[in-house]
Design an enzyme around this catalytic site. Structure first.
Site, PDB file in Angstrom:
ATOM      1  N   GLU A 179     -44.574 -44.522  76.346  1.00 24.23           N
ATOM      2  CA  GLU A 179     -44.878 -43.399  77.250  1.00 24.23           C
ATOM      3  C   GLU A 179     -45.007 -43.842  78.712  1.00 24.23           C
ATOM      4  OE1 GLU A 179     -48.571 -41.333  76.391  1.00 24.23           O
ATOM      5  OE2 GLU A 179     -48.156 -39.781  77.865  1.00 24.23           O
ATOM      6  N   LYS A 221     -41.726 -41.089  75.001  1.00 21.29           N
ATOM      7  CA  LYS A 221     -42.581 -39.954  75.379  1.00 21.29           C
ATOM      8  C   LYS A 221     -42.595 -39.857  76.896  1.00 21.29           C
ATOM      9  CE  LYS A 221     -47.250 -38.075  74.874  1.00 21.29           C
ATOM     10  NZ  LYS A 221     -48.284 -37.763  73.899  1.00 21.29           N
ATOM     11  N   GLY A 264     -48.624 -33.103  80.256  1.00 25.20           N
ATOM     12  CA  GLY A 264     -48.975 -33.640  81.573  1.00 25.20           C
ATOM     13  C   GLY A 264     -49.719 -32.746  82.546  1.00 25.20           C
TER      14      GLY A 264
END
Ligand code: 13P
Length: 341
Positions: A179, A221, A264
Site C-alpha cells: 500500500e 492497494k 483515503g
C-alpha cells in the site's frame, strides 16, 4: 501447493468476482480518533465489541472476501470464546493482518514519512500465520506539499521497505498487500496527484522486481488519482477513473494479483461512485476492487455510537455499504441507489 502458489491462490480469492476487503485494522491511536468522533471511549472491550459487531454482520460474506485485522484484534475472542479470525474463517472470509508498525518522520526530510516494522518481521509473520492470518498489509505514506514534496528519497525509501515486507510475507506463505498511499490532504491538483502516484508506483514495482517478489501473489492497494481535498477544482467519477487508469497502465504489470483501492478520506458515496466508474471503463488487465476502511465503516460507527441497542442498525449499514461496493466492483452501481434505505 507450495507457499508461493498459496499466496497467488489467496490473492485470487481476495479479488473474487463482486467481492472486496474490509479494512478493520485501525491502530490504537486511529481507532481512538474514530471512537472520539462518536463519543465512545476506546477501551479494549469497546474495540472488541465493535469488531465483533462488524464481523458477525449476516450476509457480508457475499460481498467481503477478506478482513484486515490489527495485532490486538487477531488475538481477541467473541462473546462465546471463538477467536475472531476463526469466526471469519467459518463464514468464508479470509483473515489478514496489518504488520507495519506505523509511520514516523523521515530523518532530514521535514514533512515526509517512512513506515516502521521490518525488524524481526519474519518471526512476527510466523506467529500471525499460526493465529490464522493468510494475508498481510503494509502502508507507506506519501505526502504532497508544493512541487518539492515528496522527495525522490522518500519515494525510494518507502518502496524499498514495501518490497522487503512483500518478500518476507511471501516466504511465510502470506499474500502481501502493498500500500503506497499518496494522501489526498492539501490543495494540489489531480494532475499533481497523477505525477506523484506514477512515480510512487514506478518505484514500488521496480523494487518488487529486484527483490524477486512474485506479482501473482501480491495485491496492490493504491490511492485513486484525485485532486487534494482543498483543491478548488474537484473531479467527477469519470475524470478520476480516466486519470487513475492512465497513471496505472504504464507502470502496474498485468501479472499483479489484483488492485484493491483504499478510500483515503473520500466519503462513502464518492469512493463507491469512483470505484464504479473505474469498473465501467473498458476491460483492464487487473481486477479493480476495494479494501476500504472509512468508506465502509463511517455509516456503521454513526449508527452504532457504542450502544448495544443500535447493533442491528449498525450491521444493516455495513451490509448496505458492502453491497453497494460489490455492485460498483461490477460497474453496476448508480448514485440513485443511495436513496433506497
Ligand atoms: P481507508 O479506506 O479509510 O483509507 O483505509 C484503508 C486502509 O487500510 C488504510 O491503510
Amino acid at each position: 501447493m507450495d507457499l508461493i502458489e498459496a499466496t497467488a491462490e489467496t490473492a485470487r480469492q481476495l479479488v473474487a468476482a463482486g467481492k472486496g476487503i474490509l479494512a478493520a485494522d485501525e491502530s490504537s491511536p486511529t481507532i481512538k480518533k474514530r471512537f472520539d468522533s462518536i463519543d465512545v471511549e476506546s477501551t479494549e472491550e469497546n474495540r472488541r465489541d465493535y469488531r465483533q459487531l462488524l464481523f458477525t454482520t449476516e450476509g457480508i460474506e457475499e460481498f467481503i472476501s477478506g478482513v484486515i485485522l490489527f495485532d490486538e484484534t487477531i488475538r481477541q475472542k467473541t462473546d462465546d470464546g471463538t477467536p475472531l479470525p476463526e469466526l471469519l474463517v467459518r463464514r468464508g472470509i479470509i483473515p489478514g493482518i496489518k504488520v507495519d508498525q506505523g509511520k514516523i518522520d523521515l530523518t532530514f526530510f521535514p514533512g515526509e514519512k517512512i513506515t516502521e516494522g521490518l525488524d524481526r518481521l519474519g518471526e512476527r509473520l510466523e506467529e500471525y500465520r499460526s493465529l490464522g492470518a493468510r494475508f498481510t498489509k503494509w502502508r507507506a505514506v506519501i505526502t504532497i506539499i508544493g512541487d518539492t514534496i515528496p522527495s525522490p528519497v522518500c519515494i525510494e525509501a518507502n518502496a524499498a521497505a514495501l518490497a522487503r515486507f512483500a518478500a518476507l510475507s511471501q516466504k511465510a506463505g502470506l499474500t502481501p498487500i502493498v500500500e503506497p498511499e499518496v494522501l489526498m490532504d492539501g490543495k494540489h491538483t489531480i494532475e499533481r496527484c497523477e505525477e506523484v502516484t506514477l512515480a510512487a508506483l514506478d518505484a514500488v514495482f521496480s523494487r518488487l522486481r529486484e527483490h524477486r517478489v512474485v506479482l501473482e501473489g501480491t495485491l496492490l492497494k493504491p490511492n485513486m488519482v484525485l485532486p487534494g481535498k482543498e483543491c478548488p477544482r474537484q473531479s467527477g467519477p469519470e475524470d478520476v477513473a480516466a486519470a487513475t487508469l492512465r497513471t496505472f497502465r504504464p507502470v502496474v504489470p498485468a501479472a499483479v494479483g489484483g488492485i484493491v483501492f483504499l478510500s483515503g478520506g473520500q466519503s462513502p458515496e464518492e469512493a463507491t461512485a469512483n470505484l464504479d466508474a473505474l469498473n465501467r471503463a473498458a476491460p483492464q488487465p487487473w481486477e479493480l476492487s476495494f479494501s476500504f476502511g472509512r468508506a465502509l465503516q463511517q455509516p456503521v460507527l454513526a449508527a452504532w455510537r457504542g450502544k448495544a441497542e443500535n447493533a442491528d442498525t449498525a450491521q444493516q449499514a455495513l451490509y448496505r455499504r458492502a453491497r453497494l461496493n460489490s455492485l460498483a466492483r461490477r460497474g453496476e452501481y448508480s448514485p440513485d441507489m443511495e436513496k433506497d434505505s
